[in-house]
Motif scaffolding. Structure first.
Motif, PDB file in Angstrom:
ATOM      1  N   ALA A 149      48.422  50.097  41.762  1.00  0.00           N
ATOM      2  CA  ALA A 149      49.746  49.481  41.847  1.00  0.00           C
ATOM      3  C   ALA A 149      49.709  48.057  41.311  1.00  0.00           C
ATOM      4  N   ILE A 150      48.636  47.325  41.634  1.00  0.00           N
ATOM      5  CA  ILE A 150      48.505  45.950  41.144  1.00  0.00           C
ATOM      6  C   ILE A 150      48.350  45.960  39.621  1.00  0.00           C
ATOM      7  N   THR A 169      46.249  51.476  45.703  1.00  0.00           N
ATOM      8  CA  THR A 169      46.634  50.069  45.850  1.00  0.00           C
ATOM      9  C   THR A 169      46.169  49.253  44.645  1.00  0.00           C
ATOM     10  N   ALA A 170      44.943  49.531  44.149  1.00  0.00           N
ATOM     11  CA  ALA A 170      44.465  48.827  42.949  1.00  0.00           C
ATOM     12  C   ALA A 170      45.319  49.205  41.751  1.00  0.00           C
ATOM     13  N   ALA A 201      51.574  46.832  37.843  1.00  0.00           N
ATOM     14  CA  ALA A 201      52.535  45.736  37.793  1.00  0.00           C
ATOM     15  C   ALA A 201      52.121  44.703  36.746  1.00  0.00           C
ATOM     16  N   LEU A 202      50.789  44.523  36.582  1.00  0.00           N
ATOM     17  CA  LEU A 202      50.307  43.540  35.609  1.00  0.00           C
ATOM     18  C   LEU A 202      50.513  43.994  34.165  1.00  0.00           C
TER      19      LEU A 202
END
Lengths: 293, 133
Positions: free
Chosen positions: A95-96, A92-93, A99-100
């Motif tokens: 994925a963030i 999950t980290a 995206a950044l």
């Protein structure tokens, strides 16, 4: 959106979509992947659905595969829950972060690297045999972090009615690789199950069936956040998505039964063939060929 | 071998499964029920809405109902609202599973995994807030 934006979404198209979703759900639950890799191309290339609607629909399909399959694998204690939850932090980290940083990366390089990684994992899985020595090693060696996090587990394989007790190797390397997998899956718009299974099986020495079950358990969480955003932005088509969800849920009922009854070596071979296909498609896309995500 | 192996094997299997079940903690049961309830409720709502659409001959809805309008639309029992609620239930099932796991590990006083599941939950919320996931 109006009905014309669905492409040829007549009754026949919806029935075909339910059929393809059934197959995606079967393959997804058998291999520990979401099945988005099959759904998105079918929606865009065959039904002519706009890409964003296709990705949104597929993400909900991934959640259906994950929840449908994971409920069976969790009930039968094949899933390694602690390992899954620990790696969910990384995915999950990742994925963030992915995206950044996506805007700074050259996609062709990424696809090419990804193609190489997939091909390497495929070759490794075909060449490396599961031996009694492997199982003995799994039962003997455990890093300190594995014990502290209580990642070791066991399960009963209904296929040969044997109990497999295993320890998890290289927990931090696996954690880092999962973060990379999460960021890459965010970048490429896929669930990333086809990265998580090799990370757990090849790198962390988790038995194939436990790796498949744990990957299925994890992919729903990553997809949920993205799917919710797509819902809020109105990209979900309820008719299409309902067909996908019902087809996928039917497929997971078949796929999970197949997986539980199949020898792990067979699952490994099917997975390796699938990885090879993905690797080639990714490499092709690096050179600008094909519309596959 | 004359013993009824076919009859004996399943009993042995069940005993083995019980032995494992006893050793592996029961967070499994909670997660199984959560995932099962989420997918079943979703499937029932989707099937009901599609059956209504097919029976009444109306068009299949092409847009989900925005979350702020959902309660009002559900009051009128429109197919779009029922489909939307079904899909939202499915989307929120994994999130609910993470949230319930936090509670489970807290009751078990397993501080490490309370922290682990809380970080996952925080990441999910951060993803939602950043609008990227």
């Amino acid at each position: 959106m109006d009905a014309s934006q669905r492409g040829m979404a007549g009754i026949e198209a919806l029935a075909a979509l339910a059929g393809v979703s059934f197959l995606a759900g079967t393959a997804g639950s058998f291999l520990g992947i979401g099945g988005g890799i099959f759904l998105v191309p079918f929606l865009t290339l065959v039904l002519g659905v706009p890409p964003q609607v296709a990705v949104a629909t597929s993400l909900v399909g991934v959640i259906a595969t994950s929840s449908g399959a994971a409920s069976v694998y969790v009930r039968d204690r094949i899933t390694n829950l602690r390992l899954g939850m620990l790696l969910e932090i990384a995915t999950t980290a990742g994925a963030i972060l992915g995206a950044l940083v996506a805007i700074y990366l050259e996609p062709h390089v990424l696809f090419f690297l990804f193609g190489i990684v997939c091909t390497y994992a495929a070759v490794y899985m075909v060449r490396t045999r599961e031996t009694a020595k492997d199982r003995a090693e799994r039962a003997a060696v455990a890093p300190e972090a594995t014990d502290r996090l209580r990642l070791s587990s066991m399960y009963l394989d209904p296929e040969d009615q044997a109990v497999y007790r295993y320890r998890v190797a290289r927990p931090w390397a696996g954690f880092a690789a999962s973060a990379a997998a999460g960021s890459v899956s965010g970048l490429l718009g896929v669930g990333g199950g086809f990265v998580k299974v090799p990370v757990m099986h090849v790198l962390m020495r988790v038995p194939m069936k436990a790796a498949v079950a744990t990957s299925n358990f994890m992919i729903g969480v990553t997809a949920a956040a993205s799917a919710f955003i797509y819902y809020s932005r109105g990209f979900l088509d309820p008719g299409l998505t309902a067909m996908v969800v019902l087809g996928v849920l039917g497929g997971t009922a078949v796929g999970t039964r197949l997986m539980l009854r199949t020898k792990p070596t067979r699952i490994r071979l099917v997975f390796a063939a699938f990885l090879l296909l993905i690797g080639v498609l990714m490499a092709l896309r690096a050179f600008g060929v094909g519309g596959i995500p | 071998m004359t013993s009824p192996a076919g009859a004996a094997a399943p009993r042995g299997l069940a005993a083995l499964r019980r032995a494992i079940t006893a050793e592996v903690e029961d967070v499994n049961r909670m997660i199984y029920h959560t995932l099962r309830a989420g997918t079943l409720a979703c499937a029932v709502l989707l099937l009901a809405a599609l059956a209504y659409v097919a029976a009444s001959g109306t068009a299949i809805p092409t847009d989900v109902v925005p979350i702020p309008d959902l309660v009002a639309a559900l009051g009128r029992l429109t197919p779009a609202a029922v489909l939307s609620v079904g899909l939202l239930l499915l989307i929120l099932t994994p999130v609910a599973r993470v949230a319930l796991s936090v509670g489970y590990f807290a009751r078990e006083k397993d501080a490490t995994y309370v922290l682990v599941t809380l970080i996952v939950l925080a990441n999910l919320i951060a993803g939602l807030v950043l609008g990227i996931g």
